[in-house]
Motif scaffolding. Structure first.
Motif, short mmCIF file in Angstrom:
data_model
loop_
_atom_site.label_atom_id
_atom_site.label_comp_id
_atom_site.label_asym_id
_atom_site.label_seq_id
_atom_site.Cartn_x
_atom_site.Cartn_y
_atom_site.Cartn_z
N ALA A 113 0.21 -1.05 -2.24
CA ALA A 113 -0.11 -1.20 -3.66
C ALA A 113 1.16 -1.40 -4.48
O ALA A 113 1.19 -2.22 -5.41
CB ALA A 113 -0.88 0.02 -4.16
N ALA A 114 2.22 -0.67 -4.16
CA ALA A 114 3.50 -0.85 -4.86
C ALA A 114 4.06 -2.25 -4.63
O ALA A 114 4.54 -2.91 -5.56
CB ALA A 114 4.50 0.21 -4.41
N PHE A 115 3.96 -2.72 -3.39
CA PHE A 115 4.42 -4.07 -3.07
C PHE A 115 3.57 -5.10 -3.83
O PHE A 115 4.10 -6.07 -4.38
CB PHE A 115 4.35 -4.32 -1.56
CG PHE A 115 4.82 -5.67 -1.15
CD1 PHE A 115 6.16 -5.99 -1.17
CD2 PHE A 115 3.91 -6.63 -0.72
CE1 PHE A 115 6.60 -7.24 -0.79
CE2 PHE A 115 4.32 -7.89 -0.33
CZ PHE A 115 5.68 -8.20 -0.37
N GLY A 116 2.26 -4.89 -3.86
CA GLY A 116 1.37 -5.78 -4.60
C GLY A 116 1.69 -5.81 -6.08
O GLY A 116 1.60 -6.87 -6.73
N TYR A 117 2.05 -4.67 -6.64
CA TYR A 117 2.43 -4.62 -8.05
C TYR A 117 3.68 -5.48 -8.30
O TYR A 117 3.73 -6.27 -9.24
CB TYR A 117 2.68 -3.18 -8.49
CG TYR A 117 3.13 -3.06 -9.92
CD1 TYR A 117 2.21 -3.14 -10.95
CD2 TYR A 117 4.47 -2.89 -10.23
CE1 TYR A 117 2.62 -3.05 -12.27
CE2 TYR A 117 4.89 -2.80 -11.53
CZ TYR A 117 3.96 -2.89 -12.55
OH TYR A 117 4.38 -2.81 -13.86
N MET A 118 4.67 -5.30 -7.42
CA MET A 118 5.91 -6.07 -7.58
C MET A 118 5.65 -7.57 -7.41
O MET A 118 6.16 -8.39 -8.20
CB MET A 118 6.97 -5.60 -6.58
CG MET A 118 7.50 -4.22 -6.87
SD MET A 118 8.89 -3.75 -5.82
CE MET A 118 8.18 -3.85 -4.19
N ILE A 119 4.86 -7.94 -6.43
CA ILE A 119 4.55 -9.36 -6.21
C ILE A 119 3.78 -9.91 -7.41
O ILE A 119 4.04 -11.01 -7.89
CB ILE A 119 3.72 -9.53 -4.91
CG1 ILE A 119 4.58 -9.21 -3.70
CG2 ILE A 119 3.11 -10.92 -4.80
CD1 ILE A 119 5.73 -10.16 -3.48
N MET A 135 -2.41 -5.83 -6.10
CA MET A 135 -2.30 -4.43 -5.66
C MET A 135 -3.43 -4.06 -4.71
O MET A 135 -3.21 -3.40 -3.70
CB MET A 135 -2.29 -3.49 -6.88
CG MET A 135 -1.03 -3.55 -7.70
SD MET A 135 -1.12 -2.52 -9.18
CE MET A 135 -1.22 -0.89 -8.45
N LEU A 136 -4.66 -4.48 -5.03
CA LEU A 136 -5.79 -4.20 -4.15
C LEU A 136 -5.62 -4.89 -2.80
O LEU A 136 -5.87 -4.30 -1.75
CB LEU A 136 -7.10 -4.66 -4.81
CG LEU A 136 -7.66 -3.76 -5.88
CD1 LEU A 136 -8.85 -4.41 -6.57
CD2 LEU A 136 -8.06 -2.43 -5.29
N TYR A 137 -5.23 -6.15 -2.83
CA TYR A 137 -5.09 -6.91 -1.60
C TYR A 137 -4.02 -6.29 -0.69
O TYR A 137 -4.29 -5.97 0.48
CB TYR A 137 -4.74 -8.37 -1.94
CG TYR A 137 -4.52 -9.23 -0.73
CD1 TYR A 137 -5.60 -9.68 0.02
CD2 TYR A 137 -3.24 -9.58 -0.33
CE1 TYR A 137 -5.41 -10.47 1.13
CE2 TYR A 137 -3.04 -10.38 0.78
CZ TYR A 137 -4.12 -10.81 1.51
OH TYR A 137 -3.92 -11.59 2.62
N PHE A 138 -2.81 -6.12 -1.22
CA PHE A 138 -1.72 -5.58 -0.40
C PHE A 138 -1.92 -4.09 -0.10
O PHE A 138 -1.50 -3.61 0.95
CB PHE A 138 -0.36 -5.83 -1.06
CG PHE A 138 0.06 -7.27 -0.99
CD1 PHE A 138 0.46 -7.82 0.21
CD2 PHE A 138 0.04 -8.06 -2.12
CE1 PHE A 138 0.85 -9.15 0.28
CE2 PHE A 138 0.42 -9.39 -2.06
CZ PHE A 138 0.82 -9.95 -0.86
N GLY A 139 -2.56 -3.35 -1.02
CA GLY A 139 -2.86 -1.95 -0.76
C GLY A 139 -3.83 -1.81 0.40
O GLY A 139 -3.68 -0.94 1.26
N GLY A 140 -4.85 -2.68 0.45
CA GLY A 140 -5.80 -2.66 1.57
C GLY A 140 -5.14 -2.99 2.90
O GLY A 140 -5.39 -2.33 3.91
#
Length: 165
Positions: A113-119, A135-140
């Motif tokens: 989720a943190a990585f998704g936020y940054m992306i 965030m949902l995609y990378f968090g999952g």
């Protein structure tokens, strides 16, 4: 029925109600042999166990080869016949795969989720709704991957689970 008989019947009735169904009393009356036998009967043959013996608290470890009504056969290089009455405690070898999956999944979810936020913040030009989707995609993905890795690591961490008493 006189008042003395009614009083005695009432006391017996209350005693039975307080003591429960009586199954525990039957097991206690049968002794520790039957409780140990029942605990060992729930363990699959071939499983690795650790046994604490009476009266000296000596520890034995090995695999259950077979069992009968009065004893079990334990093998670890040498074989030993162990009477149920000699058992003080019984442990079964297990692992921490479930706990590892939970920890790995939670950490992977947070990292993803943190990585998704940054992306989302760095590369999303579609407006403000893009970052939560990333965030949902990378968090999952991070959660699923973390759970898988955590479960594999947990399989490598041994655990002894108490089975008796």
């Amino acid at each position: 029925m006189g008042s003395g008989a009614r009083g005695a019947a009432w006391i017996v009735g209350v005693g039975l109600a307080v003591s429960g169904t009586g199954e525990g009393h039957a097991q206690m009356a049968a002794g520790p042999d039957s409780a140990a036998r029942a605990a060992v009967a729930r363990i699959d043959e071939g499983r690795q166990v650790r046994l604490q013996m009476r009266p000296d608290a000596r520890l034995l470890a090995g695999r259950i080869v077979s069992r009968d009504a009065s004893s079990l056969l334990l093998a670890d290089g040498d074989t030993a016949v162990i009477a149920y009455g000699d058992l003080e405690r019984v442990w079964v070898r297990g692992h921490h795969a479930g706990r590892g999956a939970l920890i790995g999944g939670a950490l992977g979810l947070a990292a993803g989720a943190a990585f998704g936020y940054m992306i989302g913040e760095a590369f999303c030009y579609e407006g403000p709704g893009c970052t939560p989707e990333a965030m949902l995609y990378f968090g999952g993905i991070g959660g699923a991957g973390g759970a898988a890795v955590g479960a594999l690591i947990g399989l490598l961490v041994p655990d002894w689970k108490s089975r008796f008493p």
